[in-house]
Design a protein around this motif. Sequence first.
Motif, PDB file in Angstrom:
ATOM      1  N   CYS A 123       0.844  -1.192   0.000  1.00  9.79           N
ATOM      2  CA  CYS A 123       0.000   0.000   0.000  1.00  9.79           C
ATOM      3  C   CYS A 123       0.880   1.243   0.000  1.00  9.79           C
ATOM      4  CB  CYS A 123      -0.917  -0.017   1.224  1.00  9.79           C
ATOM      5  SG  CYS A 123      -1.992   1.414   1.364  1.00  9.79           S
ATOM      6  N   ILE A 124       0.497   2.247  -0.786  1.00  7.02           N
ATOM      7  CA  ILE A 124       1.173   3.547  -0.795  1.00  7.02           C
ATOM      8  C   ILE A 124       0.373   4.486   0.096  1.00  7.02           C
ATOM      9  CG2 ILE A 124       1.862   5.510  -2.215  1.00  7.02           C
ATOM     10  CD1 ILE A 124       2.029   3.487  -4.588  1.00  7.02           C
ATOM     11  N   LEU A 148      -8.910   2.533  -5.926  1.00  4.24           N
ATOM     12  CA  LEU A 148      -7.632   2.069  -5.372  1.00  4.24           C
ATOM     13  C   LEU A 148      -7.619   2.200  -3.847  1.00  4.24           C
ATOM     14  CD1 LEU A 148      -5.181   3.581  -8.014  1.00  4.24           C
ATOM     15  CD2 LEU A 148      -5.810   1.168  -7.754  1.00  4.24           C
ATOM     16  N   VAL A 149      -8.258   3.255  -3.327  1.00  3.67           N
ATOM     17  CA  VAL A 149      -8.393   3.401  -1.871  1.00  3.67           C
ATOM     18  C   VAL A 149      -9.259   2.271  -1.330  1.00  3.67           C
ATOM     19  CG1 VAL A 149      -9.303   4.832  -0.006  1.00  3.67           C
ATOM     20  CG2 VAL A 149      -8.058   5.908  -1.882  1.00  3.67           C
ATOM     21  N   GLU A 150     -10.373   2.033  -1.971  1.00  5.86           N
ATOM     22  CA  GLU A 150     -11.314   1.002  -1.513  1.00  5.86           C
ATOM     23  C   GLU A 150     -10.684  -0.389  -1.542  1.00  5.86           C
ATOM     24  OE1 GLU A 150     -14.406   1.805  -4.276  1.00  5.86           O
ATOM     25  OE2 GLU A 150     -15.320   3.404  -3.057  1.00  5.86           O
ATOM     26  N   GLU A 151      -9.751  -0.591  -2.463  1.00  7.27           N
ATOM     27  CA  GLU A 151      -9.072  -1.880  -2.576  1.00  7.27           C
ATOM     28  C   GLU A 151      -7.859  -1.989  -1.651  1.00  7.27           C
ATOM     29  OE1 GLU A 151      -8.145  -2.195  -6.733  1.00  7.27           O
ATOM     30  OE2 GLU A 151     -10.242  -1.894  -7.307  1.00  7.27           O
ATOM     31  N   GLY A 152      -7.538  -0.914  -0.919  1.00 10.62           N
ATOM     32  CA  GLY A 152      -6.427  -0.945   0.015  1.00 10.62           C
ATOM     33  C   GLY A 152      -5.058  -0.792  -0.628  1.00 10.62           C
ATOM     34  N   VAL A 173     -15.484  14.101  -5.508  1.00 11.34           N
ATOM     35  CA  VAL A 173     -15.541  12.667  -5.813  1.00 11.34           C
ATOM     36  C   VAL A 173     -15.029  11.852  -4.641  1.00 11.34           C
ATOM     37  CG1 VAL A 173     -14.694  10.840  -7.361  1.00 11.34           C
ATOM     38  CG2 VAL A 173     -15.255  13.114  -8.279  1.00 11.34           C
ATOM     39  N   HIS A 174     -13.889  12.270  -4.086  1.00 13.05           N
ATOM     40  CA  HIS A 174     -13.292  11.613  -2.920  1.00 13.05           C
ATOM     41  C   HIS A 174     -12.426  12.640  -2.208  1.00 13.05           C
ATOM     42  CE1 HIS A 174     -10.559   9.129  -0.520  1.00 13.05           C
ATOM     43  NE2 HIS A 174     -11.482   8.183  -0.587  1.00 13.05           N
ATOM     44  N   PRO A 175     -12.459  12.670  -0.873  1.00 15.03           N
ATOM     45  CA  PRO A 175     -11.670  13.686  -0.158  1.00 15.03           C
ATOM     46  C   PRO A 175     -10.195  13.658  -0.554  1.00 15.03           C
ATOM     47  CG  PRO A 175     -13.160  12.583   1.348  1.00 15.03           C
ATOM     48  CD  PRO A 175     -13.238  11.826   0.048  1.00 15.03           C
ATOM     49  N   ILE A 176      -9.681  14.843  -0.875  1.00 15.60           N
ATOM     50  CA  ILE A 176      -8.255  15.013  -1.157  1.00 15.60           C
ATOM     51  C   ILE A 176      -7.543  15.263   0.168  1.00 15.60           C
ATOM     52  CG2 ILE A 176      -6.526  16.409  -2.355  1.00 15.60           C
ATOM     53  CD1 ILE A 176      -8.300  14.820  -4.236  1.00 15.60           C
TER      54      ILE A 176
END
Length: 345
Positions: A123-124, A148-152, A173-176
């Motif tokens: 994970c990055i 990619l976040v949801e997939e870890g 769309v997704h929190p930065i």
Amino acid sequence: MSDCGVRRMKLGSQGLEVSAQGLGCMSLSALFGVPAPKTDPIALLHHAIGSGVTFLDTADSYGPQTNELLLAKALKNNGMREKVELASKFGIIYGEGKREIKGDPFYVRAACEASLKRLDVDCIDLYYQHRIDTRVPIEITMGEMKKLVEEGKIKYIGLSEASASTIRRAHAVHPITAVQLEWSLWTRDVEEEVVPTCRELGIGIVAYSPLGRGFFAAGPKLLENIENNDYRKTLPRFQPENLGHNKILYEKVYAMSEKKGCTPAQLALAWLHHQGDDVCPIPGTTKIENLNQNIGALSVKLTPEEMSELESIGHPESVKGERFSNMVPNFKNSDTPPLSSWKAA
């Protein structure tokens, strides 16, 4: 505060905690005509981590790709991976003498998978879009990053060199978590819209090139000590017609640093640290002595009067020349088409 004296900070409002000063790792690999350092980069990375500088910044384009491999080697043993906050980036491709910016979903995923493999991690921590692909609606790029976040595969999302409007659209769309931008005593245009937008949305600010690509560390003599094919020799601010004017800015910073009992580089970094608790500069270096000096900037305290003096020293008219050539993408030309225009290939 870490055991080593480098304070910790919350970067953004999503939960990421990093060292209050990071390390830009680009210069630890050969790039843009700059050869790889003669010093031991792994020893420098280990010294940085041991000193409490744990926020490490790389990208797949550094090297290209060799920088991520270098970090993988440095983090391989002694539980080093658990001690650091690892940031990488995608979106710039170099090949056949040209540069391409890409942000389509297929490329986003392929780039992330390749970086994970090179870095040898699962994970990055913080994954940035390095430059904005103005052909692809930012909502499309962000949608894939969200997956990619949801997939870890990544923990937090960042943008680099993004305009205020691009940041707002992406954040919807997704929190930065963080926006990386060039900010220093001679690059302050981000203060108009980008920095206020980040603060309104609770986004952390990561300042790259906080020393003006070495200008505030070495002054005009920097050009005498770098390779002839070093990319900095092509930058407008380092051209003879501009350098004489910009030298005055350095001399004023130098004179003030003498009175403060610190180096010009420490003063320039301290100015950024005093911009707010949401700002994390990431100066790069290849030398341990310079790294130690940069850490020392965290101890330089500036009064409101001194901050005001630095603000006047670093006003826009004190700098001649653009920071990049007109062909280089940056936040001023990062707007993307509306989502309604997107037709997936």
